[in-house]
Design an enzyme around this catalytic site. Structure first.
Site, PDB file in Angstrom:
ATOM      1  N   HIS A 145      -2.834   3.182  -4.524  1.00 25.99           N
ATOM      2  CA  HIS A 145      -2.241   2.638  -3.296  1.00 25.99           C
ATOM      3  C   HIS A 145      -0.804   2.162  -3.527  1.00 25.99           C
ATOM      4  O   HIS A 145      -0.400   1.107  -3.039  1.00 25.99           O
ATOM      5  CB  HIS A 145      -3.109   1.489  -2.755  1.00 25.99           C
ATOM      6  N   TRP A 174      -8.534  -3.386   8.187  1.00 26.46           N
ATOM      7  CA  TRP A 174      -7.583  -2.352   7.756  1.00 26.46           C
ATOM      8  C   TRP A 174      -6.949  -1.784   9.003  1.00 26.46           C
ATOM      9  O   TRP A 174      -7.637  -1.543  10.004  1.00 26.46           O
ATOM     10  CB  TRP A 174      -8.310  -1.268   6.957  1.00 26.46           C
ATOM     11  N   THR A 175      -5.653  -1.526   8.957  1.00 26.45           N
ATOM     12  CA  THR A 175      -4.942  -1.330  10.221  1.00 26.45           C
ATOM     13  C   THR A 175      -4.418   0.087  10.456  1.00 26.45           C
ATOM     14  O   THR A 175      -3.495   0.270  11.246  1.00 26.45           O
ATOM     15  CB  THR A 175      -3.767  -2.333  10.325  1.00 26.45           C
ATOM     16  N   GLU A 176      -5.021   1.097   9.802  1.00 21.24           N
ATOM     17  CA  GLU A 176      -4.550   2.459  10.071  1.00 21.24           C
ATOM     18  C   GLU A 176      -4.541   2.761  11.574  1.00 21.24           C
ATOM     19  O   GLU A 176      -3.618   3.390  12.085  1.00 21.24           O
ATOM     20  CB  GLU A 176      -5.446   3.493   9.379  1.00 21.24           C
ATOM     21  N   TYR A 199     -16.375  -4.550   7.764  1.00 24.60           N
ATOM     22  CA  TYR A 199     -15.070  -3.915   7.953  1.00 24.60           C
ATOM     23  C   TYR A 199     -14.859  -3.843   9.464  1.00 24.60           C
ATOM     24  O   TYR A 199     -15.441  -3.013  10.153  1.00 24.60           O
ATOM     25  CB  TYR A 199     -15.054  -2.524   7.313  1.00 24.60           C
ATOM     26  N   ASP A 217     -12.443  -2.877  11.167  1.00 24.70           N
ATOM     27  CA  ASP A 217     -11.767  -1.716  11.753  1.00 24.70           C
ATOM     28  C   ASP A 217     -12.798  -0.705  12.260  1.00 24.70           C
ATOM     29  O   ASP A 217     -12.474   0.157  13.065  1.00 24.70           O
ATOM     30  CB  ASP A 217     -10.788  -1.056  10.764  1.00 24.70           C
ATOM     31  N   ASP A 241       0.863  -1.181   0.000  1.00 23.23           N
ATOM     32  CA  ASP A 241       0.000   0.000   0.000  1.00 23.23           C
ATOM     33  C   ASP A 241       0.902   1.234   0.000  1.00 23.23           C
ATOM     34  O   ASP A 241       2.131   1.110  -0.049  1.00 23.23           O
ATOM     35  CB  ASP A 241      -0.964  -0.021   1.206  1.00 23.23           C
ATOM     36  N   TRP A 274     -16.755  -4.403  -1.884  1.00 22.61           N
ATOM     37  CA  TRP A 274     -16.506  -3.735  -0.597  1.00 22.61           C
ATOM     38  C   TRP A 274     -17.352  -2.483  -0.412  1.00 22.61           C
ATOM     39  O   TRP A 274     -17.679  -2.116   0.706  1.00 22.61           O
ATOM     40  CB  TRP A 274     -15.019  -3.403  -0.432  1.00 22.61           C
ATOM     41  N   ASP A 281      -8.542  -0.658  -6.208  1.00 26.66           N
ATOM     42  CA  ASP A 281      -9.442   0.272  -5.516  1.00 26.66           C
ATOM     43  C   ASP A 281      -8.844   1.675  -5.470  1.00 26.66           C
ATOM     44  O   ASP A 281      -7.635   1.856  -5.576  1.00 26.66           O
ATOM     45  CB  ASP A 281      -9.704  -0.217  -4.090  1.00 26.66           C
ATOM     46  N   GLU A 282      -9.733   2.651  -5.309  1.00 27.31           N
ATOM     47  CA  GLU A 282      -9.357   4.017  -4.950  1.00 27.31           C
ATOM     48  C   GLU A 282      -8.145   4.519  -5.747  1.00 27.31           C
ATOM     49  O   GLU A 282      -7.117   4.865  -5.162  1.00 27.31           O
ATOM     50  CB  GLU A 282      -9.084   4.089  -3.445  1.00 27.31           C
TER      51      GLU A 282
END
Ligand code: ACM
Length: 542
Positions: free
Chosen positions: A249, A457-459, A407, A409, A178, A382, A315-316
């Site tokens: 990403h 997701w680990t932000e 999700y 997170d 990412d 998603w 994605d994105e």
């Protein structure tokens, strides 16, 4: 006994119990010796009993207490467990079925069967008499772990594979790259990890946060680490699906190899591994250099991961740089494409053909539907159900993982004390009432829903404790959704599930899982919400 999670299809209790003693043996046919190794290893640690092994044919007598074997006629993941006066017999259609039966056996022995050493050498170990007949609802019962935003060292990954197996989950989607980090060694492009696996500092909390942790963060898995992870997963009948996220990403890769970026619109030599969260404008350039580079990456990825599916993200991917780039615009003209969305489609289509030619299948996030999708490609839905519905109707296989539902997170309580409370509130009950197959699909279309997946997701999860807190207990509810034949969401008996969770919390305790307690965060888990989003804020934009 009837507190199994995920709930089996059918369970018939009997009257007595099978006791394990120092003479008890574990016998397994050759094709399921691997399962016997795992089960025997775990139970020897927990019980302190020797549980000597045999091949299931040589020895006879009442010291054979546990038997594992294949049974023709059952599906590959289907199993039957019978505990009666003859001992415990676990039969599966394939080794995976026997393994899932062995997981049920472990639950029947009680929470301490999950410990790594005996806590009471005098206790009696017994399996109640019971017949369990069981099979999964979905073939794809997945968990995605993002190790890019926060690196989870190899030991933590192996631990998650154990936790997945204990919940009968069987697809580990490994989000390896990412903007904030590149986590897999690629021999021909060493700077991906030399440069791309470390960032100088990290945003603390979520996007509105004014705080930074001024300390380098990083790490990566060597190719031997990956081989070990893949083999460890395979022993547990878990497939590891690698994700190399393109063409968005990708800032960590561009920081390592600036020629991969849109060099005619941005000075990519000035980019570093990203130190904040969100959607990043610095995307890959749609050039031959980039294509050849990532073919090289994927060649090594294919050597490491036998998975049929390979995830290419998709994605994105903001299109602003492509709109401004003369190189990208020339490519659009040369290929006769309509616009930048079609350019992304062309980019994804290139790798779809490349993977298909090598006997693999491409899977990507649902944005890959925009601008048209190659025939064999599959979709991780998603952004709600819509992408999955469109994909299934167009004949593509789908994994349902809508952010609104699974999700993990996202915060699990509306109160002010959730640690970094991002996203929608999704409680244990919300996850239990998640239905992977939308009612809009006809039975024919619904066959394209391979299964479902929870995503982590680990932000805002800087270490294993925080990952545990977000994942559990909700992953237990998710496992039941993915495995068990539950009725429609409104008819699901959450109260009964919650009662079974009382026993499951004891299992998680024995496993050392730092789950969110039913009554709210523990003091050390509190991280007041100022760094997160308001409880009723708009959908999160990681
Ligand atoms: C995603 O959450 N960007 C797939």
């Amino acid at each position: 006994m009837s507190d199994l999670i995920p709930a089996p299809r059918a369970l018939t209790p009997g009257g007595g119990e099978v006791r394990l003693t120092p003479d008890s043996r574990l016998h397994a046919e050759a094709p399921v010796e691997g399962v016997a190794r795992l089960l025997g290893g775990a139970l020897r640690q927990a019980t302190g009993l020797p549980l000597r092994e045999g091949d299931g044919t040589a020895a006879t007598g009442d010291d054979i207490r546990l038997r594992l074997r294949l049974r023709p006629g059952l599906g590959p993941e289907e199993y039957r467990l019978v505990s009666d006066g003859d001992g415990v017999l676990v039969e599966g259609g394939g080794p995976a079925g026997v393994l899932w039966g062995a997981q049920t056996l472990r639950q029947l022995l009680g929470p301490d069967a999950y410990r790594r050493a005996p806590v009471d050498r005098d206790r009696v170990w017994a399996v109640p008499h019971v017949t369990v007949e069981d099979a999964p609802r979905f073939a794809w019962r997945g968990l995605m772990l993002d190790v890019a935003r926060h690196f989870l060292p190899k030991e933590g990954v192996l631990r998650y594979l154990d936790l997945m197996a204990a919940h009968k989950l069987n697809v580990f989607h490994f989000h390896l790259t990412d903007d904030q980090g590149w986590r897999v060694e690629i021999r021909r492009h060493p700077r991906l990890t030399e440069v791309g696996s470390w960032r100088a500092r990290t945003k603390t909390g979520h996007r509105a946060s004014p705080l930074w942790e001024d300390k380098p963060h990083g790490g990566y898995y060597t190719q031997d680490d990956i081989r070990e992870i893949v083999a460890y997963a395979a022993e547990r009948h878990i497939t590891v699906v690698p994700e190399i996220d393109v063409p968005g990403h990708s800032q960590a890769a561009i920081a390592a190899y600036p020629e991969l970026g849109n060099t005619d619109v941005v000075d990519t030599t000035a980019l570093s591994v990203w130190d904040t969260w969100g959607v990043n404008p610095n995307v890959l350039a749609p050039t031959d250099t980039t294509l050849r580079f990532y073919e090289g990456v994927l060649e090594e990825v294919l050597e490491l991961f036998p998975s049929r599916f390979v995830h290419i993200g998709g994605d994105e991917c903001p299109k602003e740089q492509w709109r401004r780039s003369a190189t990208a615009q020339a490519r659009i003209r040369d290929l006769g494409l309509a616009d930048e969305d079609a350019l992304q489609s062309w980019f994804v289509g290139h790798f779809d053909a490349w993977l298909t030619a090598r006997g693999r299948r491409l899977i990507g996030w649902d944005e890959i539907l925009e601008g048209g999708l190659a025939k064999g490609a599959a979709v991780s839905s998603w952004r709600g159900y819509a992408g999955g519905i469109a994909a299934a109707r167009a004949g593509h296989d789908v994994v349902m993982c809508p952010e609104q539902q699974v999700y993990l997170d996202h915060r699990q309580d509306p109160g002010p004390e959730e640690p970094v409370p991002i996203g929608w509130v999704r409680t244990l009950e919300d996850v239990y009432r998640f239905e992977p197959v939308p009612p809009e699909l006809t039975p024919e279309e619904a066959r394209h829903v391979l299964g479902t997946q929870a995503n982590l997701w680990t932000e805002v999860m800087e270490d294993q404790g925080r990952v545990d807190y977000q994942a559990f207990p909700r992953l237990a509810a998710f496992a039941e959704v993915a495995w068990s034949d539950l009725p429609a969401p409104a008819e699901r008996d959450f109260a009964a599930f919650d009662r079974r969770m009382a026993a499951h919390y004891r299992r998680l305790d024995a496993l050392g899982v730092a789950y969110r307690p039913p009554s709210g965060p523990l003091p050390w888990q509190r991280r007041p919400g100022v760094l997160g989003r308001p409880a009723d804020g708009p959908p999160p934009n990681r």
